[in-house]
Design an enzyme around this catalytic site. Structure first.
Site, PDB file in Angstrom:
ATOM      1  N   TYR A 217     -43.578 -31.720  76.343  1.00  0.00           N
ATOM      2  CA  TYR A 217     -42.702 -31.915  74.882  1.00  0.00           C
ATOM      3  C   TYR A 217     -42.919 -30.722  74.009  1.00  0.00           C
ATOM      4  CZ  TYR A 217     -41.956 -36.488  76.997  1.00  0.00           C
ATOM      5  OH  TYR A 217     -41.638 -37.700  77.709  1.00  0.00           O
TER       6      TYR A 217
ATOM      7  N   ASP B 208     -35.219 -37.609  83.924  1.00  0.00           N
ATOM      8  CA  ASP B 208     -36.025 -37.422  82.632  1.00  0.00           C
ATOM      9  C   ASP B 208     -36.468 -35.678  82.545  1.00  0.00           C
ATOM     10  OD1 ASP B 208     -37.867 -38.835  80.550  1.00  0.00           O
ATOM     11  OD2 ASP B 208     -39.125 -37.742  81.503  1.00  0.00           O
TER      12      ASP B 208
ATOM     13  N   HIS C 155     -34.140 -46.880  81.490  1.00  0.00           N
ATOM     14  CA  HIS C 155     -34.394 -45.354  81.541  1.00  0.00           C
ATOM     15  C   HIS C 155     -34.985 -45.070  83.074  1.00  0.00           C
ATOM     16  CE1 HIS C 155     -35.609 -41.189  80.770  1.00  0.00           C
ATOM     17  NE2 HIS C 155     -36.901 -41.575  81.189  1.00  0.00           N
TER      18      HIS C 155
END
Length: 284
Positions: free
Chosen positions: A204, A97, A260
């Site tokens: 982000y 990730d 994930h």
């Protein structure tokens, strides 16, 4: 496994270490909304062969929470400083990730330090990640990226950290109960601490800057061996397809029965596969 802290130039990193100090080094970087703990079931196997170091990334877990510095080149600089602090020159590197984004940035900017690189279930900003943020007939894509990059994210999730991050663990896994409850409890407590959600969302917010960095760094392709893993119920072969845009020697694989959260959903498979890649002598 032993827990330590390192005071670096602009951040204090918490890290967990396992294995012999004189063994080759392997650094593991976690994702969002996780901490070093996502690697805890994988580390004992890897530690038979490596000095394994799993830090909490800046702003997360038990590491300090600077206001700025969440672009991946800066995060990678933290890991280089940690390696220097530990007296480690060259090392193997794996990330999942956002940890995989930091791992790629480190390998691309400090090419003399990384021997082999493993990327787990992520696409790179600047090379396709943006295309998954969409609204179309087949769904809304990775809807949370835009929310997390906005100033509203921390406000909307304050006091609801457990409920919010638990949604991702249930819905981005192959099986809704795949993540152990004690891990969910740990992550919920870690991200409920003051400033932790802000720091997580700051990664982000920096994705555009990271994408610019990636495109510049990847103008010269990686020449080290790269392992690209995608979950069968997640991005699958897309990880390897994308890494072949930026690296010459890419070995791809799809993790069976995994979404994930690969290191926690399929910890035994992941440990063996990483050893196969890093050493070629996996313990089965």
């Amino acid at each position: 496994m032993q827990s330590h802290r390192a005071a670096l130039n602009n951040v204090r990193l918490h890290y967990v270490e396992a294995g012999r100090r004189d063994a080759p080094a392997l650094i593991l970087l976690h994702g969002w909304p996780q901490t070093w703990r996502e690697w805890s079931a994988v580390m004992p196997v890897l530690a038979r062969h490596y000095r394994v170091i799993a830090p909490d990334l800046r702003g997360l877990g038990d590491s300090s929470r600077p206001i700025t510095g969440y672009d991946m080149r800066t995060v990678a600089q933290d890991i280089i400083e940690l390696a220097d602090h530990l007296g480690i020159g060259r090392f193997c590197l794996a990330g999942h990730d956002i940890g995989a984004l930091a791992a790629f940035s480190l390998a691309a900017h400090w090419r003399d330090r990384v021997e082999k690189l493993a990327i787990l279930d992520v696409l790179l900003p600047g090379y396709g990640l943006e295309a998954l943020v969409k609204l179309g007939p087949d769904g809304w894509g990775i809807w949370h990226f835009a929310l997390h990059a906005s100033p509203m994210a921390e406000f909307l999730t304050q006091g609801r950290e457990r409920e919010y991050i638990s949604w991702f663990f249930r819905n981005l896994a192959y099986a809704p109960d795949a993540i152990p409850q004690d891990h969910v409890d740990h992550y919920a407590a870690a991200y409920a601490r003051p400033g932790a959600m802000r720091a997580g969302f700051a990664y982000y917010s920096a994705f555009y800057e990271t994408g610019v960095q990636n495109r510049a760094a990847a103008a010269t392709r990686l020449t080290i061996p790269v392992l690209a893993l995608g979950g069968s119920a997640s991005v699958g072969t897309m990880v390897a397809d994308e890494m072949r845009l930026v690296a010459d020697h890419v070995e791809g694989d799809v993790v069976p029965d995994s979404g994930h959260w690969i290191p926690e959903e399929q910890s035994e498979w992941t440990a063996r596969r990483l050893l196969d890649f890093f050493t070629g002598t996996a313990s089965r």
